[in-house]
Design an enzyme around this catalytic site. Structure first.
Site, PDB file in Angstrom:
ATOM      1  N   ASP A 216       1.042  -1.275   0.131  1.00 20.85           N
ATOM      2  CA  ASP A 216       0.272   0.121   0.259  1.00 20.85           C
ATOM      3  C   ASP A 216       0.537   1.092  -0.198  1.00 20.85           C
ATOM      4  O   ASP A 216       1.453   1.342   1.034  1.00 20.85           O
ATOM      5  CB  ASP A 216      -0.923  -0.212   1.038  1.00 20.85           C
ATOM      6  CG  ASP A 216      -1.979   1.191   1.324  1.00 20.85           C
ATOM      7  OD1 ASP A 216      -2.834   0.693   0.468  1.00 20.85           O
ATOM      8  OD2 ASP A 216      -1.644   2.336   2.311  1.00 20.85           O
ATOM      9  N   GLU A 267      14.890 -15.409  -0.146  1.00 18.49           N
ATOM     10  CA  GLU A 267      15.145 -16.792   0.782  1.00 18.49           C
ATOM     11  C   GLU A 267      13.879 -18.088   0.808  1.00 18.49           C
ATOM     12  O   GLU A 267      14.051 -18.241   1.263  1.00 18.49           O
ATOM     13  CB  GLU A 267      15.607 -15.944   2.425  1.00 18.49           C
ATOM     14  CG  GLU A 267      15.806 -14.718   2.309  1.00 18.49           C
ATOM     15  CD  GLU A 267      16.934 -14.825   3.722  1.00 18.49           C
ATOM     16  OE1 GLU A 267      16.237 -15.420   4.572  1.00 18.49           O
ATOM     17  OE2 GLU A 267      17.181 -13.341   4.025  1.00 18.49           O
TER      18      GLU A 267
END
Length: 556
Positions: A216, A267
Protein backbone atom coordinates in the site's frame (compact mmCIF):
# COMPACT_ATOMS: atom_id res chain seq x y z
CA UNK A 1 -24.57 -17.28 -30.85
CA UNK A 2 -21.18 -18.08 -29.29
CA UNK A 3 -19.01 -20.04 -31.71
CA UNK A 4 -16.68 -22.76 -30.48
CA UNK A 5 -12.92 -22.37 -30.43
CA UNK A 6 -10.95 -23.87 -33.24
CA UNK A 7 -8.69 -26.85 -32.67
CA UNK A 8 -6.26 -25.49 -30.13
CA UNK A 9 -2.54 -26.09 -29.65
CA UNK A 10 -1.26 -27.84 -26.57
CA UNK A 11 -0.85 -25.42 -23.70
CA UNK A 12 2.72 -24.25 -23.29
CA UNK A 13 4.72 -25.00 -20.17
CA UNK A 14 4.16 -22.26 -17.60
CA UNK A 15 6.87 -19.77 -16.81
CA UNK A 16 8.03 -20.72 -13.30
CA UNK A 17 7.73 -17.01 -12.42
CA UNK A 18 3.96 -17.36 -12.07
CA UNK A 19 3.40 -13.69 -11.30
CA UNK A 20 4.64 -12.63 -14.75
CA UNK A 21 1.43 -13.80 -16.42
CA UNK A 22 -1.00 -14.41 -13.51
CA UNK A 23 -4.59 -13.22 -13.30
CA UNK A 24 -5.08 -12.14 -9.69
CA UNK A 25 -8.50 -11.69 -8.06
CA UNK A 26 -8.81 -8.95 -5.45
CA UNK A 27 -10.88 -9.88 -2.42
CA UNK A 28 -12.14 -7.07 -0.20
CA UNK A 29 -12.72 -9.34 2.82
CA UNK A 30 -15.45 -7.36 4.55
CA UNK A 31 -17.57 -7.45 1.37
CA UNK A 32 -16.89 -10.89 -0.12
CA UNK A 33 -18.83 -13.39 2.02
CA UNK A 34 -20.05 -13.35 5.63
CA UNK A 35 -20.01 -16.68 7.50
CA UNK A 36 -21.39 -15.58 10.89
CA UNK A 37 -24.19 -13.10 10.11
CA UNK A 38 -22.63 -9.96 11.55
CA UNK A 39 -22.88 -8.20 8.18
CA UNK A 40 -19.12 -8.15 7.58
CA UNK A 41 -17.30 -10.66 5.39
CA UNK A 42 -14.62 -12.82 6.96
CA UNK A 43 -11.89 -15.38 6.30
CA UNK A 44 -14.20 -18.36 6.72
CA UNK A 45 -16.51 -16.79 4.15
CA UNK A 46 -13.59 -16.72 1.72
CA UNK A 47 -12.68 -20.32 2.52
CA UNK A 48 -16.28 -21.45 2.05
CA UNK A 49 -16.37 -19.88 -1.44
CA UNK A 50 -12.99 -21.14 -2.64
CA UNK A 51 -14.58 -23.47 -5.20
CA UNK A 52 -16.21 -20.45 -6.86
CA UNK A 53 -12.85 -18.71 -7.13
CA UNK A 54 -11.09 -21.79 -8.48
CA UNK A 55 -13.82 -22.35 -11.07
CA UNK A 56 -13.57 -18.73 -12.22
CA UNK A 57 -10.13 -19.49 -13.62
CA UNK A 58 -7.87 -17.02 -11.81
CA UNK A 59 -4.37 -17.90 -10.63
CA UNK A 60 -4.13 -16.06 -7.33
CA UNK A 61 -5.99 -14.03 -4.72
CA UNK A 62 -5.09 -10.68 -3.21
CA UNK A 63 -6.70 -9.97 0.16
CA UNK A 64 -7.16 -6.41 1.38
CA UNK A 65 -6.24 -5.95 5.08
CA UNK A 66 -7.66 -8.32 7.72
CA UNK A 67 -5.25 -7.32 10.50
CA UNK A 68 -6.16 -6.04 13.97
CA UNK A 69 -7.50 -2.55 13.48
CA UNK A 70 -10.03 -0.06 14.92
CA UNK A 71 -11.38 0.05 11.32
CA UNK A 72 -11.22 3.82 10.96
CA UNK A 73 -10.29 3.26 7.29
CA UNK A 74 -11.68 -0.25 6.74
CA UNK A 75 -8.54 -1.94 8.04
CA UNK A 76 -5.93 0.24 6.36
CA UNK A 77 -5.29 1.63 9.84
CA UNK A 78 -3.36 -1.31 11.28
CA UNK A 79 -2.94 -1.77 15.05
CA UNK A 80 -1.15 -5.13 14.85
CA UNK A 81 0.48 -6.34 11.63
CA UNK A 82 0.92 -9.91 12.87
CA UNK A 83 -2.58 -10.80 14.00
CA UNK A 84 -6.08 -11.13 12.51
CA UNK A 85 -8.85 -8.79 13.60
CA UNK A 86 -11.67 -10.72 15.33
CA UNK A 87 -14.06 -9.25 12.74
CA UNK A 88 -12.45 -11.58 10.20
CA UNK A 89 -11.48 -14.57 12.35
CA UNK A 90 -8.10 -15.49 13.83
CA UNK A 91 -4.71 -16.80 12.77
CA UNK A 92 -5.95 -20.37 12.78
CA UNK A 93 -8.73 -19.45 10.36
CA UNK A 94 -6.24 -17.60 8.18
CA UNK A 95 -4.10 -20.73 8.00
CA UNK A 96 -7.14 -22.83 7.03
CA UNK A 97 -8.11 -20.35 4.33
CA UNK A 98 -4.56 -20.23 2.98
CA UNK A 99 -4.31 -24.02 2.95
CA UNK A 100 -7.64 -24.32 1.13
CA UNK A 101 -6.51 -21.80 -1.48
CA UNK A 102 -3.28 -23.67 -2.08
CA UNK A 103 -5.18 -26.97 -2.35
CA UNK A 104 -7.34 -25.28 -4.99
CA UNK A 105 -4.26 -24.26 -6.97
CA UNK A 106 -4.49 -20.58 -5.99
CA UNK A 107 -1.66 -18.39 -4.73
CA UNK A 108 -2.43 -15.84 -1.98
CA UNK A 109 -1.08 -12.28 -1.76
CA UNK A 110 -1.79 -10.24 1.38
CA UNK A 111 -1.94 -6.48 1.75
CA UNK A 112 0.89 -4.75 3.60
CA UNK A 113 0.34 -1.19 4.85
CA UNK A 114 3.80 0.23 5.67
CA UNK A 115 3.29 3.98 5.22
CA UNK A 116 1.35 4.46 8.45
CA UNK A 117 -0.03 2.68 11.51
CA UNK A 118 -3.23 3.14 13.44
CA UNK A 119 -3.07 5.66 16.27
CA UNK A 120 -4.02 2.66 18.41
CA UNK A 121 -0.84 0.79 17.51
CA UNK A 122 1.31 0.14 20.59
CA UNK A 123 4.13 2.17 19.04
CA UNK A 124 2.00 5.29 18.63
CA UNK A 125 0.61 5.02 22.14
CA UNK A 126 4.17 4.77 23.40
CA UNK A 127 5.16 7.79 21.31
CA UNK A 128 2.41 9.94 22.81
CA UNK A 129 3.52 8.94 26.30
CA UNK A 130 7.19 9.71 25.54
CA UNK A 131 8.99 13.07 25.54
CA UNK A 132 9.98 15.12 22.51
CA UNK A 133 13.12 13.72 20.91
CA UNK A 134 12.61 10.21 22.33
CA UNK A 135 13.29 7.01 20.39
CA UNK A 136 9.56 6.21 20.52
CA UNK A 137 8.66 9.50 18.84
CA UNK A 138 11.34 9.04 16.19
CA UNK A 139 9.45 6.05 14.77
CA UNK A 140 6.86 8.56 13.50
CA UNK A 141 6.90 11.98 11.86
CA UNK A 142 6.57 14.35 14.84
CA UNK A 143 7.54 17.96 14.27
CA UNK A 144 7.33 21.31 16.08
CA UNK A 145 4.63 23.60 14.78
CA UNK A 146 5.18 27.06 13.33
CA UNK A 147 3.97 30.29 14.92
CA UNK A 148 4.78 31.88 18.23
CA UNK A 149 3.51 28.91 20.25
CA UNK A 150 3.67 26.16 17.63
CA UNK A 151 -0.01 26.70 16.85
CA UNK A 152 0.45 26.33 13.07
CA UNK A 153 1.22 23.11 11.18
CA UNK A 154 4.90 22.43 10.38
CA UNK A 155 4.23 22.77 6.64
CA UNK A 156 1.39 23.10 4.14
CA UNK A 157 0.91 19.43 3.31
CA UNK A 158 -2.65 18.27 2.80
CA UNK A 159 -4.15 14.88 3.61
CA UNK A 160 -5.31 12.78 0.66
CA UNK A 161 -8.58 12.40 2.59
CA UNK A 162 -9.05 16.17 2.95
CA UNK A 163 -7.82 18.86 5.31
CA UNK A 164 -4.38 19.27 6.81
CA UNK A 165 -1.96 16.34 6.93
CA UNK A 166 -0.96 17.41 10.46
CA UNK A 167 -2.66 17.01 13.84
CA UNK A 168 -1.50 18.85 16.95
CA UNK A 169 -0.88 17.01 20.20
CA UNK A 170 -3.19 18.85 22.57
CA UNK A 171 -1.44 21.25 24.95
CA UNK A 172 1.92 21.09 23.13
CA UNK A 173 3.68 22.60 20.13
CA UNK A 174 4.13 19.11 18.62
CA UNK A 175 2.29 17.82 15.55
CA UNK A 176 2.29 14.42 13.82
CA UNK A 177 1.99 13.73 10.11
CA UNK A 178 -0.86 11.70 8.60
CA UNK A 179 -1.11 11.77 4.81
CA UNK A 180 -4.45 10.01 5.17
CA UNK A 181 -6.82 9.99 8.15
CA UNK A 182 -5.96 11.51 11.53
CA UNK A 183 -5.98 7.95 12.92
CA UNK A 184 -3.27 6.87 10.43
CA UNK A 185 0.06 8.23 11.66
CA UNK A 186 2.89 8.19 9.09
CA UNK A 187 5.95 6.18 10.05
CA UNK A 188 9.50 7.50 9.81
CA UNK A 189 11.11 5.17 7.28
CA UNK A 190 14.54 6.72 7.82
CA UNK A 191 14.48 5.05 11.26
CA UNK A 192 16.28 1.64 11.27
CA UNK A 193 13.89 0.27 13.92
CA UNK A 194 10.93 0.79 11.58
CA UNK A 195 12.71 -1.09 8.81
CA UNK A 196 13.65 -3.96 11.11
CA UNK A 197 10.09 -4.29 12.40
CA UNK A 198 8.67 -4.65 8.90
CA UNK A 199 11.29 -7.23 7.98
CA UNK A 200 9.95 -9.24 10.93
CA UNK A 201 6.41 -8.75 9.62
CA UNK A 202 7.40 -9.94 6.15
CA UNK A 203 8.95 -13.07 7.62
CA UNK A 204 5.93 -13.72 9.85
CA UNK A 205 3.58 -14.02 6.86
CA UNK A 206 6.11 -15.65 4.54
CA UNK A 207 6.71 -18.32 7.18
CA UNK A 208 2.95 -18.97 7.25
CA UNK A 209 3.09 -19.59 3.50
CA UNK A 210 1.77 -16.46 1.79
CA UNK A 211 2.92 -16.03 -1.80
CA UNK A 212 3.55 -12.32 -1.71
CA UNK A 213 2.48 -8.82 -0.74
CA UNK A 214 0.60 -5.94 -2.26
CA UNK A 215 2.34 -2.86 -0.85
CA UNK A 216 0.00 0.00 0.00
CA UNK A 217 1.18 3.53 -0.87
CA UNK A 218 4.49 2.09 -2.06
CA UNK A 219 5.61 5.46 -3.42
CA UNK A 220 5.02 7.31 -0.14
CA UNK A 221 7.22 5.78 2.56
CA UNK A 222 10.11 8.23 2.27
CA UNK A 223 9.52 11.98 2.56
CA UNK A 224 11.93 14.65 1.34
CA UNK A 225 14.52 15.68 3.93
CA UNK A 226 13.42 18.76 5.85
CA UNK A 227 9.73 18.27 4.92
CA UNK A 228 9.54 21.44 2.76
CA UNK A 229 6.23 23.01 1.74
CA UNK A 230 4.54 21.40 -1.23
CA UNK A 231 4.58 23.69 -4.25
CA UNK A 232 3.07 21.16 -6.66
CA UNK A 233 -0.43 20.16 -7.65
CA UNK A 234 -1.67 17.08 -5.81
CA UNK A 235 -3.94 14.62 -7.62
CA UNK A 236 -5.15 11.07 -7.00
CA UNK A 237 -2.92 9.50 -4.31
CA UNK A 238 -0.76 12.59 -4.65
CA UNK A 239 0.20 12.04 -8.28
CA UNK A 240 -1.39 13.29 -11.49
CA UNK A 241 -0.84 11.31 -14.66
CA UNK A 242 1.27 14.19 -16.03
CA UNK A 243 3.91 13.68 -13.35
CA UNK A 244 3.27 16.13 -10.49
CA UNK A 245 4.16 14.61 -7.15
CA UNK A 246 5.62 16.79 -4.40
CA UNK A 247 8.02 16.20 -1.50
CA UNK A 248 5.96 13.47 0.15
CA UNK A 249 5.85 11.05 -2.81
CA UNK A 250 8.19 9.05 -5.03
CA UNK A 251 11.45 9.96 -3.33
CA UNK A 252 14.51 8.12 -4.63
CA UNK A 253 15.45 6.61 -1.25
CA UNK A 254 12.26 4.51 -1.19
CA UNK A 255 13.86 2.03 -3.58
CA UNK A 256 16.47 1.07 -1.00
CA UNK A 257 13.64 -0.34 1.14
CA UNK A 258 12.33 -2.59 -1.60
CA UNK A 259 15.78 -3.84 -2.49
CA UNK A 260 16.11 -4.93 1.13
CA UNK A 261 12.69 -6.62 1.04
CA UNK A 262 13.53 -8.38 -2.21
CA UNK A 263 16.49 -10.07 -0.53
CA UNK A 264 14.16 -11.37 2.18
CA UNK A 265 11.64 -12.76 -0.31
CA UNK A 266 14.41 -14.41 -2.29
CA UNK A 267 15.26 -16.54 0.76
CA UNK A 268 11.92 -18.33 0.35
CA UNK A 269 10.99 -20.85 -2.31
CA UNK A 270 8.11 -20.60 -4.75
CA UNK A 271 8.76 -17.19 -6.35
CA UNK A 272 7.28 -14.95 -3.64
CA UNK A 273 6.13 -11.68 -5.17
CA UNK A 274 5.49 -8.01 -4.43
CA UNK A 275 3.19 -5.61 -6.25
CA UNK A 276 3.43 -1.86 -5.79
CA UNK A 277 0.52 0.48 -5.38
CA UNK A 278 2.46 3.39 -6.81
CA UNK A 279 0.46 6.25 -8.31
CA UNK A 280 3.29 7.55 -10.48
CA UNK A 281 3.72 8.16 -14.23
CA UNK A 282 4.68 5.12 -16.29
CA UNK A 283 8.45 5.77 -16.57
CA UNK A 284 8.68 6.26 -12.80
CA UNK A 285 6.51 3.19 -12.18
CA UNK A 286 9.02 0.99 -14.00
CA UNK A 287 11.64 1.91 -11.40
CA UNK A 288 9.68 0.01 -8.73
CA UNK A 289 9.89 -3.25 -10.69
CA UNK A 290 13.56 -3.47 -11.49
CA UNK A 291 14.96 -6.97 -11.02
CA UNK A 292 16.17 -6.36 -7.47
CA UNK A 293 13.00 -4.63 -6.23
CA UNK A 294 9.33 -5.51 -6.75
CA UNK A 295 7.82 -7.84 -9.33
CA UNK A 296 4.72 -5.89 -10.39
CA UNK A 297 3.23 -2.40 -10.20
CA UNK A 298 -0.42 -1.61 -10.78
CA UNK A 299 -0.78 0.18 -14.10
CA UNK A 300 -2.87 3.11 -12.92
CA UNK A 301 -2.37 5.20 -16.07
CA UNK A 302 -4.14 2.33 -17.89
CA UNK A 303 -6.98 2.42 -15.35
CA UNK A 304 -7.25 6.21 -15.78
CA UNK A 305 -7.45 6.11 -19.60
CA UNK A 306 -10.73 7.37 -21.16
CA UNK A 307 -12.79 5.12 -23.47
CA UNK A 308 -10.87 5.89 -26.63
CA UNK A 309 -8.97 3.51 -28.90
CA UNK A 310 -6.07 5.85 -29.60
CA UNK A 311 -5.60 6.68 -25.92
CA UNK A 312 -5.54 3.02 -24.95
CA UNK A 313 -3.11 2.13 -27.70
CA UNK A 314 -0.75 4.90 -26.53
CA UNK A 315 -0.78 3.93 -22.85
CA UNK A 316 -0.48 0.21 -23.61
CA UNK A 317 2.52 0.73 -25.87
CA UNK A 318 4.13 3.16 -23.44
CA UNK A 319 3.70 0.62 -20.64
CA UNK A 320 5.15 -2.22 -22.68
CA UNK A 321 8.11 -0.07 -23.73
CA UNK A 322 8.95 1.21 -20.25
CA UNK A 323 8.47 -2.08 -18.42
CA UNK A 324 10.46 -4.03 -20.99
CA UNK A 325 13.46 -1.79 -20.25
CA UNK A 326 13.63 -3.33 -16.76
CA UNK A 327 12.59 -6.83 -17.85
CA UNK A 328 9.27 -6.68 -16.01
CA UNK A 329 5.73 -7.57 -17.09
CA UNK A 330 2.96 -5.00 -17.39
CA UNK A 331 0.20 -5.36 -14.83
CA UNK A 332 -3.23 -4.34 -16.11
CA UNK A 333 -6.12 -3.26 -13.88
CA UNK A 334 -9.49 -1.58 -14.51
CA UNK A 335 -11.08 -1.45 -11.03
CA UNK A 336 -10.22 -1.81 -7.36
CA UNK A 337 -11.47 -0.82 -3.89
CA UNK A 338 -10.35 2.81 -4.29
CA UNK A 339 -12.03 3.82 -7.57
CA UNK A 340 -15.48 3.81 -9.11
CA UNK A 341 -16.23 0.44 -10.69
CA UNK A 342 -15.44 0.62 -14.39
CA UNK A 343 -18.89 -0.67 -15.33
CA UNK A 344 -20.18 2.67 -14.02
CA UNK A 345 -17.21 4.82 -15.09
CA UNK A 346 -17.81 3.68 -18.67
CA UNK A 347 -21.51 4.49 -18.54
CA UNK A 348 -21.29 8.26 -18.10
CA UNK A 349 -21.24 11.00 -20.74
CA UNK A 350 -17.44 11.20 -20.66
CA UNK A 351 -16.72 7.48 -20.23
CA UNK A 352 -13.78 6.45 -18.13
CA UNK A 353 -12.92 9.93 -16.87
CA UNK A 354 -14.40 9.89 -13.34
CA UNK A 355 -12.26 7.89 -10.93
CA UNK A 356 -14.23 8.70 -7.79
CA UNK A 357 -17.35 10.51 -6.70
CA UNK A 358 -20.39 9.15 -8.57
CA UNK A 359 -23.35 9.46 -6.20
CA UNK A 360 -26.96 10.56 -5.84
CA UNK A 361 -25.74 14.12 -6.39
CA UNK A 362 -24.02 13.51 -9.74
CA UNK A 363 -24.77 12.25 -13.22
CA UNK A 364 -26.13 8.69 -13.08
CA UNK A 365 -24.41 6.16 -15.34
CA UNK A 366 -26.21 4.39 -18.17
CA UNK A 367 -26.10 0.92 -16.60
CA UNK A 368 -26.70 -1.00 -19.82
CA UNK A 369 -24.12 0.94 -21.84
CA UNK A 370 -21.57 0.81 -19.02
CA UNK A 371 -21.89 -2.95 -18.77
CA UNK A 372 -21.63 -3.34 -22.54
CA UNK A 373 -18.37 -1.37 -22.58
CA UNK A 374 -17.05 -3.20 -19.52
CA UNK A 375 -17.66 -6.56 -21.19
CA UNK A 376 -15.78 -5.31 -24.24
CA UNK A 377 -12.90 -3.99 -22.14
CA UNK A 378 -12.06 -7.42 -20.71
CA UNK A 379 -11.09 -8.55 -24.24
CA UNK A 380 -8.46 -5.83 -24.16
CA UNK A 381 -7.26 -6.33 -20.57
CA UNK A 382 -7.04 -10.12 -20.65
CA UNK A 383 -5.79 -10.11 -24.23
CA UNK A 384 -2.61 -8.28 -23.28
CA UNK A 385 0.64 -9.94 -22.19
CA UNK A 386 1.68 -9.70 -18.57
CA UNK A 387 -0.45 -9.95 -15.46
CA UNK A 388 -4.00 -8.72 -14.82
CA UNK A 389 -6.05 -7.97 -11.72
CA UNK A 390 -9.80 -8.49 -11.35
CA UNK A 391 -11.72 -6.72 -8.58
CA UNK A 392 -14.34 -8.86 -6.84
CA UNK A 393 -17.73 -8.49 -8.54
CA UNK A 394 -16.17 -7.30 -11.79
CA UNK A 395 -16.77 -10.79 -13.16
CA UNK A 396 -20.49 -10.23 -12.56
CA UNK A 397 -20.55 -6.85 -14.29
CA UNK A 398 -21.43 -5.36 -10.91
CA UNK A 399 -22.04 -1.60 -11.04
CA UNK A 400 -21.11 1.04 -8.49
CA UNK A 401 -23.79 1.76 -5.90
CA UNK A 402 -24.34 5.34 -7.05
CA UNK A 403 -27.66 5.76 -5.21
CA UNK A 404 -26.43 5.10 -1.66
CA UNK A 405 -27.95 7.46 0.89
CA UNK A 406 -25.21 9.56 2.49
CA UNK A 407 -26.24 8.45 6.00
CA UNK A 408 -24.73 5.02 5.27
CA UNK A 409 -21.30 6.31 4.27
CA UNK A 410 -18.26 5.17 6.25
CA UNK A 411 -15.27 6.30 4.19
CA UNK A 412 -13.22 8.85 6.21
CA UNK A 413 -12.83 10.89 3.03
CA UNK A 414 -16.55 11.74 3.15
CA UNK A 415 -16.30 13.08 6.69
CA UNK A 416 -12.97 14.90 6.31
CA UNK A 417 -14.30 16.80 3.27
CA UNK A 418 -17.71 17.50 4.85
CA UNK A 419 -19.39 15.45 2.16
CA UNK A 420 -17.76 17.25 -0.77
CA UNK A 421 -16.02 13.99 -1.69
CA UNK A 422 -18.39 11.04 -1.22
CA UNK A 423 -15.49 8.62 -0.96
CA UNK A 424 -15.17 5.00 -2.00
CA UNK A 425 -18.08 3.23 -0.32
CA UNK A 426 -19.95 2.76 -3.59
CA UNK A 427 -17.43 0.25 -4.96
CA UNK A 428 -17.15 -1.67 -1.67
CA UNK A 429 -20.74 -2.91 -1.30
CA UNK A 430 -21.10 -6.61 -0.31
CA UNK A 431 -21.42 -9.09 -3.17
CA UNK A 432 -24.78 -10.62 -4.17
CA UNK A 433 -24.66 -14.43 -4.09
CA UNK A 434 -28.36 -15.37 -4.24
CA UNK A 435 -31.01 -13.19 -5.87
CA UNK A 436 -33.91 -14.21 -3.63
CA UNK A 437 -32.12 -14.60 -0.31
CA UNK A 438 -31.92 -11.99 2.45
CA UNK A 439 -28.97 -9.66 1.82
CA UNK A 440 -28.68 -11.48 -1.52
CA UNK A 441 -27.03 -14.42 0.24
CA UNK A 442 -24.06 -12.41 1.50
CA UNK A 443 -24.41 -14.03 4.92
CA UNK A 444 -26.14 -17.08 6.47
CA UNK A 445 -29.61 -17.98 5.21
CA UNK A 446 -31.54 -15.83 7.71
CA UNK A 447 -29.12 -12.88 7.91
CA UNK A 448 -30.23 -9.48 6.60
CA UNK A 449 -27.11 -7.65 7.79
CA UNK A 450 -24.65 -5.93 5.47
CA UNK A 451 -22.18 -3.29 6.59
CA UNK A 452 -23.06 -1.21 3.52
CA UNK A 453 -26.49 -1.33 1.81
CA UNK A 454 -26.91 -3.28 -1.42
CA UNK A 455 -29.03 -1.63 -4.14
CA UNK A 456 -32.06 -3.43 -5.59
CA UNK A 457 -30.25 -3.74 -8.92
CA UNK A 458 -27.89 -6.31 -7.38
CA UNK A 459 -30.59 -8.99 -7.67
CA UNK A 460 -30.04 -9.32 -11.41
CA UNK A 461 -26.27 -9.61 -10.92
CA UNK A 462 -26.46 -12.31 -8.24
CA UNK A 463 -24.11 -15.22 -8.76
CA UNK A 464 -26.87 -17.85 -8.71
CA UNK A 465 -28.66 -15.96 -11.51
CA UNK A 466 -25.56 -15.56 -13.65
CA UNK A 467 -24.53 -19.19 -13.10
CA UNK A 468 -27.67 -20.26 -15.01
CA UNK A 469 -27.20 -17.87 -17.93
CA UNK A 470 -24.72 -18.95 -20.65
CA UNK A 471 -24.49 -15.33 -21.84
CA UNK A 472 -23.95 -13.74 -18.41
CA UNK A 473 -20.89 -11.68 -17.61
CA UNK A 474 -19.76 -14.44 -15.25
CA UNK A 475 -19.95 -17.00 -18.07
CA UNK A 476 -18.04 -14.58 -20.30
CA UNK A 477 -15.22 -14.11 -17.77
CA UNK A 478 -14.90 -17.86 -17.24
CA UNK A 479 -14.59 -18.42 -20.97
CA UNK A 480 -12.14 -15.60 -21.62
CA UNK A 481 -9.98 -16.59 -18.65
CA UNK A 482 -9.87 -20.16 -19.90
CA UNK A 483 -8.90 -19.05 -23.40
CA UNK A 484 -6.27 -16.65 -22.09
CA UNK A 485 -4.68 -19.54 -20.24
CA UNK A 486 -5.04 -21.95 -23.14
CA UNK A 487 -3.37 -19.63 -25.64
CA UNK A 488 -0.78 -18.54 -23.05
CA UNK A 489 -1.52 -14.87 -23.75
CA UNK A 490 0.15 -13.72 -20.55
CA UNK A 491 3.51 -14.72 -22.00
CA UNK A 492 2.90 -13.24 -25.44
CA UNK A 493 3.60 -9.99 -27.28
CA UNK A 494 1.49 -7.25 -28.83
CA UNK A 495 1.46 -6.74 -32.58
CA UNK A 496 -0.69 -3.74 -33.49
CA UNK A 497 -3.05 -4.19 -36.43
CA UNK A 498 -4.90 -1.61 -38.47
CA UNK A 499 -8.59 -1.52 -37.54
CA UNK A 500 -11.44 -0.56 -39.86
CA UNK A 501 -11.62 2.93 -38.33
CA UNK A 502 -10.05 5.08 -35.59
CA UNK A 503 -12.53 3.85 -32.95
CA UNK A 504 -11.32 0.25 -33.18
CA UNK A 505 -8.42 -1.11 -31.15
CA UNK A 506 -6.98 -4.17 -32.85
CA UNK A 507 -3.94 -6.25 -31.94
CA UNK A 508 -2.53 -9.74 -32.15
CA UNK A 509 -1.11 -11.73 -29.25
CA UNK A 510 0.15 -15.19 -30.23
CA UNK A 511 -2.75 -16.99 -31.99
CA UNK A 512 -5.44 -14.50 -30.91
CA UNK A 513 -6.52 -11.29 -32.63
CA UNK A 514 -8.41 -8.93 -30.32
CA UNK A 515 -10.84 -6.47 -31.90
CA UNK A 516 -12.41 -3.88 -29.55
CA UNK A 517 -14.87 -1.42 -31.10
CA UNK A 518 -14.99 1.64 -28.82
CA UNK A 519 -17.15 3.63 -31.21
CA UNK A 520 -20.90 3.60 -31.84
CA UNK A 521 -20.88 2.39 -35.45
CA UNK A 522 -20.87 -1.23 -36.59
CA UNK A 523 -17.64 -2.23 -38.34
CA UNK A 524 -16.62 -5.24 -40.47
CA UNK A 525 -14.55 -8.04 -38.96
CA UNK A 526 -11.72 -9.99 -40.55
CA UNK A 527 -12.74 -13.27 -42.16
CA UNK A 528 -11.54 -15.34 -39.21
CA UNK A 529 -13.17 -17.58 -36.66
CA UNK A 530 -14.56 -15.94 -33.51
CA UNK A 531 -13.49 -17.80 -30.37
CA UNK A 532 -15.08 -15.40 -27.86
CA UNK A 533 -17.38 -12.43 -28.11
CA UNK A 534 -18.68 -9.79 -25.69
CA UNK A 535 -22.25 -9.88 -27.05
CA UNK A 536 -24.24 -12.97 -28.04
CA UNK A 537 -25.65 -11.30 -31.18
CA UNK A 538 -22.31 -10.72 -32.96
CA UNK A 539 -22.52 -12.51 -36.31
CA UNK A 540 -22.38 -12.10 -40.08
CA UNK A 541 -18.88 -10.62 -39.97
CA UNK A 542 -20.00 -7.40 -38.27
CA UNK A 543 -18.95 -5.96 -34.90
CA UNK A 544 -21.43 -3.56 -33.27
CA UNK A 545 -20.32 -0.49 -31.37
CA UNK A 546 -19.00 -0.95 -27.83
CA UNK A 547 -18.34 -4.64 -28.27
CA UNK A 548 -15.37 -6.92 -28.80
CA UNK A 549 -14.22 -10.31 -30.06
CA UNK A 550 -11.25 -12.60 -29.94
CA UNK A 551 -10.54 -14.31 -33.27
CA UNK A 552 -8.29 -17.22 -34.12
CA UNK A 553 -5.45 -15.67 -36.12
CA UNK A 554 -5.12 -18.48 -38.68
CA UNK A 555 -7.61 -19.25 -41.43
CA UNK A 556 -8.84 -22.81 -41.36
Amino acid sequence: MQTSATTQPARQHKDPSWWRHAVIYQIYPRSFADSDGDGIGDLQGIRDRMDYLARLGVDALWLSPFYRSPQADAGYDVADYRDVDPLFGDLDEFDKMLSRAHQSGLKVIVDLVPNHTSDEHVWFKEALASPVGSAARDRYMFRTGKGENGELPPNNWESLFGGSAWTRIEGTDQWYLHMFDVKQADLNWRNPEVREEFIRTLRFWLDRGVDGFRVDVAHGLIKKEGLPDNEEKQGVEGVDIDGHHGPMWDQEDVHEIYREWRKVLNEYDGERTMVAEAWVPTPRMARFIRADEMCQAFNFPYLMTPWNASSYRNIIQRSLDEFSKVGAPSTWVMSNHDVTRHTSRLGISKPGTVLQGLSLHTEQPDEVLGLRRARASIFMTLGLPGSAYIYQGEELGLPENTTMDDRFRQDPTYFRTNGKDVGRDGCRVPLPWKAKAPAYGFGPADSTNTWLPQPDSFARYAIDVEEKDPFSTLALYRRVLKLRQWYDLGNGDVEWLEGPNEDVLMFRNKDIIAVINMGEQTVPLPELQIVAQSLPEIMNGLLPGNSAVWMYAHKR
